[in-house]
Design a protein around this motif. Structure first.
Motif, PDB file in Angstrom:
ATOM      1  N   ALA A   1       0.843  -1.190   0.000  1.00 47.39           N
ATOM      2  CA  ALA A   1       0.000   0.000   0.000  1.00 47.39           C
ATOM      3  C   ALA A   1       0.882   1.245   0.000  1.00 47.39           C
ATOM      4  N   VAL A   2       0.743   2.066  -1.008  1.00 45.19           N
ATOM      5  CA  VAL A   2       1.529   3.298  -1.118  1.00 45.19           C
ATOM      6  C   VAL A   2       0.783   4.422  -0.413  1.00 45.19           C
ATOM      7  N   GLU A   3       1.397   4.958   0.631  1.00 47.36           N
ATOM      8  CA  GLU A   3       0.768   6.017   1.422  1.00 47.36           C
ATOM      9  C   GLU A   3       1.207   7.407   0.983  1.00 47.36           C
ATOM     10  N   GLY A   4       2.391   7.512   0.371  1.00 49.61           N
ATOM     11  CA  GLY A   4       2.889   8.828  -0.011  1.00 49.61           C
ATOM     12  C   GLY A   4       4.365   8.773  -0.332  1.00 49.61           C
ATOM     13  N   VAL A   5       5.036   9.903  -0.208  1.00 48.27           N
ATOM     14  CA  VAL A   5       6.458   9.999  -0.510  1.00 48.27           C
ATOM     15  C   VAL A   5       7.210  10.459   0.732  1.00 48.27           C
TER      16      VAL A   5
ATOM     17  N   GLU B   1      14.058  20.324  -0.095  1.00 49.96           N
ATOM     18  CA  GLU B   1      13.223  19.206   0.357  1.00 49.96           C
ATOM     19  C   GLU B   1      11.766  19.404  -0.065  1.00 49.96           C
ATOM     20  N   ALA B   2      11.252  20.601   0.164  1.00 48.46           N
ATOM     21  CA  ALA B   2       9.867  20.880  -0.193  1.00 48.46           C
ATOM     22  C   ALA B   2       9.646  20.693  -1.691  1.00 48.46           C
ATOM     23  N   ALA B   3      10.585  21.182  -2.502  1.00 45.86           N
ATOM     24  CA  ALA B   3      10.454  21.047  -3.949  1.00 45.86           C
ATOM     25  C   ALA B   3      10.526  19.584  -4.377  1.00 45.86           C
ATOM     26  N   ALA B   4      11.430  18.824  -3.768  1.00 45.00           N
ATOM     27  CA  ALA B   4      11.569  17.411  -4.112  1.00 45.00           C
ATOM     28  C   ALA B   4      10.316  16.625  -3.745  1.00 45.00           C
ATOM     29  N   LEU B   5       9.758  16.894  -2.568  1.00 49.22           N
ATOM     30  CA  LEU B   5       8.534  16.198  -2.164  1.00 49.22           C
ATOM     31  C   LEU B   5       7.363  16.559  -3.068  1.00 49.22           C
ATOM     32  N   ALA B   6       7.260  17.839  -3.440  1.00 45.96           N
ATOM     33  CA  ALA B   6       6.178  18.259  -4.328  1.00 45.96           C
ATOM     34  C   ALA B   6       6.293  17.566  -5.684  1.00 45.96           C
TER      35      ALA B   6
ATOM     36  N   ILE C   1      -1.706   6.842  -8.761  1.00 41.11           N
ATOM     37  CA  ILE C   1      -1.734   6.394  -7.372  1.00 41.11           C
ATOM     38  C   ILE C   1      -1.916   7.612  -6.465  1.00 41.11           C
ATOM     39  N   PRO C   2      -2.934   7.611  -5.596  1.00 39.51           N
ATOM     40  CA  PRO C   2      -3.104   8.735  -4.670  1.00 39.51           C
ATOM     41  C   PRO C   2      -1.867   8.901  -3.794  1.00 39.51           C
ATOM     42  N   CYS C   3      -1.593  10.135  -3.417  1.00 41.95           N
ATOM     43  CA  CYS C   3      -0.399  10.418  -2.609  1.00 41.95           C
ATOM     44  C   CYS C   3      -0.759  11.406  -1.505  1.00 41.95           C
ATOM     45  N   PRO C   4      -1.450  10.934  -0.472  1.00 41.96           N
ATOM     46  CA  PRO C   4      -1.926  11.856   0.555  1.00 41.96           C
ATOM     47  C   PRO C   4      -0.851  12.358   1.512  1.00 41.96           C
ATOM     48  N   VAL C   5       0.291  11.683   1.581  1.00 43.90           N
ATOM     49  CA  VAL C   5       1.295  12.039   2.582  1.00 43.90           C
ATOM     50  C   VAL C   5       2.607  12.446   1.917  1.00 43.90           C
ATOM     51  N   ARG C   6       3.124  13.599   2.329  1.00 42.97           N
ATOM     52  CA  ARG C   6       4.491  14.012   1.980  1.00 42.97           C
ATOM     53  C   ARG C   6       5.251  14.120   3.289  1.00 42.97           C
ATOM     54  N   SER C   7       6.134  13.187   3.516  1.00 43.48           N
ATOM     55  CA  SER C   7       6.801  13.063   4.809  1.00 43.48           C
ATOM     56  C   SER C   7       8.264  13.446   4.695  1.00 43.48           C
ATOM     57  N   GLY C   8       8.706  14.330   5.577  1.00 44.06           N
ATOM     58  CA  GLY C   8      10.092  14.757   5.552  1.00 44.06           C
ATOM     59  C   GLY C   8      10.476  15.379   6.873  1.00 44.06           C
ATOM     60  N   GLY C   9      11.511  16.180   6.843  1.00 40.05           N
ATOM     61  CA  GLY C   9      11.859  16.932   8.030  1.00 40.05           C
ATOM     62  C   GLY C   9      13.101  16.432   8.736  1.00 40.05           C
ATOM     63  N   SER C  10      13.694  17.326   9.483  1.00 42.01           N
ATOM     64  CA  SER C  10      14.837  17.055  10.342  1.00 42.01           C
ATOM     65  C   SER C  10      14.894  18.178  11.357  1.00 42.01           C
TER      66      SER C  10
ATOM     67  N   LEU D   1       6.239  16.148   9.451  1.00 45.29           N
ATOM     68  CA  LEU D   1       7.627  16.497   9.754  1.00 45.29           C
ATOM     69  C   LEU D   1       8.141  15.598  10.875  1.00 45.29           C
ATOM     70  N   ARG D   2       9.389  15.145  10.751  1.00 45.51           N
ATOM     71  CA  ARG D   2       9.939  14.198  11.724  1.00 45.51           C
ATOM     72  C   ARG D   2      11.285  14.711  12.272  1.00 45.51           C
ATOM     73  N   PRO D   3      11.256  15.742  13.080  1.00 45.36           N
ATOM     74  CA  PRO D   3      12.498  16.260  13.665  1.00 45.36           C
ATOM     75  C   PRO D   3      12.843  15.516  14.950  1.00 45.36           C
ATOM     76  N   GLY D   4      13.644  14.485  14.857  1.00 53.72           N
ATOM     77  CA  GLY D   4      13.860  13.618  16.014  1.00 53.72           C
ATOM     78  C   GLY D   4      14.680  14.228  17.136  1.00 53.72           C
ATOM     79  N   VAL D   5      15.774  14.898  16.816  1.00 50.54           N
ATOM     80  CA  VAL D   5      16.702  15.365  17.842  1.00 50.54           C
ATOM     81  C   VAL D   5      16.118  16.501  18.672  1.00 50.54           C
ATOM     82  N   TYR D   6      15.139  17.231  18.125  1.00 50.35           N
ATOM     83  CA  TYR D   6      14.646  18.430  18.810  1.00 50.35           C
ATOM     84  C   TYR D   6      14.109  18.119  20.203  1.00 50.35           C
TER      85      TYR D   6
END
Length: 215
Positions: free
Chosen positions: A19-23, A43-48, A59-68, A88-93
């Motif tokens: 199941a493809v949820e997004g990029v 990053e924003a341009a690449a995800l878009a 294929i629907p693409c509801p999720v654009r996941s990134g971040g640091s 967004l997934r900023p882990g160290v913060y």
């Protein structure tokens, strides 16, 4: 991966029953001085672009996941035709570390995790601590000025690290007395947490659930 290839990858995954949820992307090259704003835009341009290619493939693409952690502020502030990721997934913060301190993304007062070490020697005119790479981790990025820092001695740098000891150069400041406990900020908090069986939070011992799960 080139964002233009995302559609082909999504189709291949769908053919296998996945199941493809997004990029998804991780802007790791933001871990460099002064890089965060430009990398957040990349990053924003690449995800878009990747999301558009996936949708064009049917294929629907509801999720654009990134971040640091380095790009978090710039990603949240970004507006326009290529906005920040949906996720967004900023882990160290959560904790902060010496890398984020040096990059300017955490002020020392915002660092929430330290290793408490004891000064055991003044050998060579430097402070020797009883915490080494088995506690702090051995990571040292190219831009890092040492193997870690002391929260209460901002000018100090850990200049040598062995498995069980750290050597701190106070750069002319007074050495903390032998026997004094100091708060050490690891360079890379992810590695430091993974080396610990438990953390002490407000006096309570909290097990590290993922300890030893890397393999």
């Amino acid at each position: 991966m080139d964002p233009a290839q995302a559609g082909a990858v999504a189709l291949a995954a769908a053919d296998l029953g996945v199941a493809v949820e997004g990029v998804f992307t991780f802007p790791g090259h933001a871990y460099a001085p002064g890089a965060a704003t430009a990398v957040a835009a990349q990053e924003a341009a690449a995800l878009a672009e990747a999301a558009a290619v996936v949708v064009a493939a049917g294929i629907p693409c509801p999720v654009r996941s990134g971040g640091s952690t380095p790009t978090l502020t710039a990603a949240l502030e970004r507006v326009g035709p290529s906005p920040a990721a949906d996720e967004l997934r900023p882990g160290v913060y959560v904790f902060g570390d010496a890398q984020q301190w040096e990059l300017g993304h955490h002020a020392p007062e915002d660092v929430a995790l330290v290793a408490v070490a004891t000064v055991v020697s003044h050998a060579g005119g430097r402070a020797v601590l009883d915490a080494g790479s088995k506690t702090l981790g051995a990571d040292r990025a190219a831009y890092a000025s040492g193997f870690g820092r002391l929260l209460d001695h901002p000018g100090a740098r850990i200049v040598q690290l062995s498995e069980h000891h750290a050597v701190v150069d106070l750069l002319g400041a007074a050495l903390p007395p032998v026997g004094e406990r100091v708060r050490v900020v690891p360079n890379h908090v992810c590695a430091a947490v993974n080396l610990a069986d438990e953390l002490v939070v407000d006096g309570e011992r909290v097990p590290v659930a993922a300890r030893g799960r890397n393999t």
